[in-house]
Design an enzyme around this catalytic site. Structure first.
Site, PDB file in Angstrom:
ATOM      1  N   GLY A 159       0.841  -1.196   0.000  1.00 52.59           N
ATOM      2  CA  GLY A 159       0.000   0.000   0.000  1.00 52.59           C
ATOM      3  C   GLY A 159       0.872   1.241   0.000  1.00 52.59           C
ATOM      4  O   GLY A 159       1.982   1.236   0.540  1.00 52.59           O
ATOM      5  N   THR A 160       0.364   2.297  -0.615  1.00 50.58           N
ATOM      6  CA  THR A 160       1.087   3.564  -0.655  1.00 50.58           C
ATOM      7  C   THR A 160       0.176   4.656  -0.123  1.00 50.58           C
ATOM      8  O   THR A 160      -0.944   4.824  -0.608  1.00 50.58           O
ATOM      9  CB  THR A 160       1.529   3.907  -2.083  1.00 50.58           C
ATOM     10  OG1 THR A 160       2.319   2.837  -2.604  1.00 50.58           O
ATOM     11  CG2 THR A 160       2.350   5.190  -2.092  1.00 50.58           C
ATOM     12  N   ALA A 161       0.643   5.389   0.872  1.00 50.29           N
ATOM     13  CA  ALA A 161      -0.138   6.464   1.476  1.00 50.29           C
ATOM     14  C   ALA A 161       0.577   7.791   1.256  1.00 50.29           C
ATOM     15  O   ALA A 161       1.602   7.867   0.577  1.00 50.29           O
ATOM     16  CB  ALA A 161      -0.348   6.187   2.954  1.00 50.29           C
ATOM     17  N   LEU A 163       2.221   9.690   3.380  1.00 45.01           N
ATOM     18  CA  LEU A 163       3.469   9.898   4.103  1.00 45.01           C
ATOM     19  C   LEU A 163       4.430   8.724   4.016  1.00 45.01           C
ATOM     20  O   LEU A 163       5.607   8.867   4.336  1.00 45.01           O
ATOM     21  CB  LEU A 163       3.175  10.194   5.585  1.00 45.01           C
ATOM     22  CG  LEU A 163       2.199  11.347   5.870  1.00 45.01           C
ATOM     23  CD1 LEU A 163       2.014  11.520   7.367  1.00 45.01           C
ATOM     24  CD2 LEU A 163       2.678  12.645   5.226  1.00 45.01           C
ATOM     25  N   ALA A 164       3.947   7.563   3.596  1.00 45.55           N
ATOM     26  CA  ALA A 164       4.804   6.366   3.614  1.00 45.55           C
ATOM     27  C   ALA A 164       4.238   5.319   2.673  1.00 45.55           C
ATOM     28  O   ALA A 164       3.141   5.473   2.136  1.00 45.55           O
ATOM     29  CB  ALA A 164       4.883   5.808   5.040  1.00 45.55           C
ATOM     30  N   VAL A 166       4.215   0.742   2.294  1.00 43.69           N
ATOM     31  CA  VAL A 166       4.430  -0.501   3.035  1.00 43.69           C
ATOM     32  C   VAL A 166       4.793  -1.618   2.063  1.00 43.69           C
ATOM     33  O   VAL A 166       4.139  -1.781   1.023  1.00 43.69           O
ATOM     34  CB  VAL A 166       3.173  -0.880   3.840  1.00 43.69           C
ATOM     35  CG1 VAL A 166       3.435  -2.154   4.653  1.00 43.69           C
ATOM     36  CG2 VAL A 166       2.745   0.259   4.754  1.00 43.69           C
ATOM     37  N   ASP A 312      -8.429   6.997  11.255  1.00 45.89           N
ATOM     38  CA  ASP A 312      -8.197   6.906   9.808  1.00 45.89           C
ATOM     39  C   ASP A 312      -8.701   5.568   9.270  1.00 45.89           C
ATOM     40  O   ASP A 312      -7.941   4.809   8.646  1.00 45.89           O
ATOM     41  CB  ASP A 312      -6.714   7.084   9.503  1.00 45.89           C
ATOM     42  CG  ASP A 312      -6.463   7.472   8.040  1.00 45.89           C
ATOM     43  OD1 ASP A 312      -7.442   7.842   7.362  1.00 45.89           O
ATOM     44  OD2 ASP A 312      -5.307   7.412   7.593  1.00 45.89           O
TER      45      ASP A 312
END
Length: 521
Positions: A159-161, A163-164, A166, A312
């Site tokens: 996953g890509t958010a 701020l970061a 995974v 969230d």
């Protein structure tokens, strides 16, 4: 709207506020052209000027009949153009801009749908960094080469958010882990970005007087440092696991502290399908009513009883899996960077407000909304924002009237008429409400996607938690044993009446559905 004053504000207002932060940005990051503060703020200023110029030349260049189809179509076209440019800015500047863009994509009750629809893509399609960029962060923070820690490290992120991102990996001892690594340039840019955002918001308020979003900047200033600290996130995860350990279906990944820092978080790897993945749910024979019952129970407990709220809960942070031992569904809760800590007083007033809404007590709604910072006749609009229902349904009882697609369309079509009042509510209400409302909106979106939003038990569970919260506060204030005894006695009696009422309402709804079905045969 005058363009020359706008140019001066862009040229002098933004630049002067961000020059100091630019030096910090350069010092905090490895050199990267995109990370230089002056480049980013200039790009943002140009975008805002471009959006303002677009509205002036394509929409505000003449007087319109604002009820005409021609005006409504033109306004929608301009909104889409402006939203696309804002999305491009967020994707280019990344980091905090993605975070703000995601928030914009959730403000269905405040912003035009053209903006909401455009920005929603950032929830599931945030820009990615290369594995080498992430390795660089790991080397800096853990002072060891990643090849010495992992036997494998998947190049494709789980996953890509904002701020970061995974990635799945395997430690040298064979344990499967999920490695969350902060985007390399986020931390250094964050201070400059927030200052720039604040200036941009002031410009937008000047250009569009109804645009009042200072509250969003204030919340970002407060929450961003916590979200950037992965040690804080790891502690939140452990606290959540401990606090809700009685829910054996709730899974919070274990933290491996020996491999974790403020920018790198190594966690137990858990598998499951996203809560909005209907194909996965169907393939694994997962009961959607069971899922929403558990989510409703968990978040009602968090908000009304414990005052410690995972804030969230978007679909990427809630996974589901079938438990092979019990045959039931486990709920996997991820991303614990942002929690709301609610005071006893807030939970008392918020519980009272919800009970007033559910019992259609207008006097109670007004009184408790006022105690939460929403004054005067705005309590009605506030109740609509909390429930996601039009006022007519609120007055009929949101627990008695099923939600329809027509209701949602009615809300969206009338938002523009009251947008200044919505902005006033958001600006003045108790700040604890902002994260709670965001959480409510995300949970409501999940229920809508699963088509379980008309559950009678949702209001039953919420009502029970509200009652317990109110009586718990009364119990804390009691000074004698007799007072405490009578409070618990009243609580038991109130819960009994509530259970009888919802049992009766459930039977009525079942009878109504049978009657409607018979009529259609």
């Amino acid at each position: 709207m005058k363009l020359w004053p706008l140019r001066r504000i862009v040229k002098y207002g933004i630049a002067s506020s961000a020059v100091v932060g630019t030096g910090f940005s350069l010092a905090a990051n490895d050199y990267n052209l995109n990370s230089i503060g002056i480049v980013r703020l200039t790009r943002a200023a140009i975008t805002v000027f471009d959006i303002a110029h677009t509205y002036k030349t394509k929409l505000y260049y003449k007087e319109w009949d604002k009820a005409s189809p021609e005006y409504l179509q033109k306004k929608s076209e301009v909104h889409y153009i402006a939203a696309a440019r804002l999305l491009e800015l967020c994707r280019t500047n990344k980091g905090v801009y993605i975070k703000i863009g995601q928030h914009v994509g959730a403000l269905e009750y405040l912003l035009p749908m053209e903006y909401v629809k455009t920005m929603k893509v950032l929830h599931s399609n945030a820009p990615e960094n290369t594995v080498e960029d992430l390795y660089k962060v790991i080397r800096q923070d853990l002072r060891v080469d990643p090849e010495e820690l992992f036997t494998s490290f998947s190049e494709k992120p789980l996953g890509t958010a904002s701020l970061a991102q995974v990635h799945r990996a395997t430690l040298k001892d064979g344990r499967e882990v999920a490695v969350k690594v902060q985007h390399p340039y986020v931390r250094g840019n964050s201070i400059v970005d927030i200052k720039t955002m604040e200036c941009l918001v002031k410009i937008m308020e000047w250009v569009f007087p109804d645009f009042k979003m200072q509250w969003l900047v204030d919340e970002s200033k407060k929450n961003l440092p916590m979200e950037l600290d992965f040690v804080h996130e790891g502690r939140n995860a452990e606290k959540c696991a401990k606090m809700f350990h009685e829910y054996d279906w709730l899974v919070v990944p274990k933290i491996f502290w020996e491999y974790s820092t403020s920018r790198v978080l190594v966690m137990e790897y858990v598998e499951g399908g996203q809560v909005n993945d209907l194909d996965y749910i169907q393939r694994n024979n997962i009961n959607v009513m069971e899922v929403t019952e558990k989510l409703g129970k968990l978040y009602s407990q968090m908000i009304f009883i414990d005052g410690y709220v995972h804030s969230d809960p978007h679909p990427g942070n809630i996974l589901l899996r079938k438990n092979e031992k019990t045959g039931k569904t486990d709920v996997l809760l991820l991303d614990h960077g942002l929690y709301a800590n609610l005071t006893n007083k807030f939970r008392y007033e918020y519980s009272k407000l919800w009970l007033s809404i559910l019992s259609v007590d207008r006097q109670g709604m007004r009184y408790h909304a006022n105690n939460l910072g929403v004054e005067g006749n705005l309590y009605g609009l506030f109740a609509c924002m909390l429930t996601g229902r039009p006022w007519e349904s609120v007055m009929k009882g949101v627990g008695n009237v099923e939600q329809t697609d027509d209701e949602k369309e009615l809300l969206q079509n009338n938002t523009s008429a009251v947008i200044n009042y919505i902005a006033e509510i958001l600006q003045n209400m108790d700040r604890q409400l902002l994260l709670v409302m965001k959480t409510n909106d995300l949970i409501r979106s999940i229920e809508t996607n699963l088509k379980t939003h008309n559950r009678m038990t949702a209001f039953w569970v919420m009502s029970k938690c509200c009652i317990k919260s109110i009586f718990n506060e009364d119990y804390r204030q009691a000074t004698t044993r007799w007072e405490r005894f009578t409070i618990r006695l009243k609580e038991t009696w109130t819960l009994l009446k509530l259970n009888v009422f919802y049992f009766y309402m459930g039977l009525r709804r079942m009878d109504l559905k049978r009657s409607l079905k018979a009529l259609t045969l």
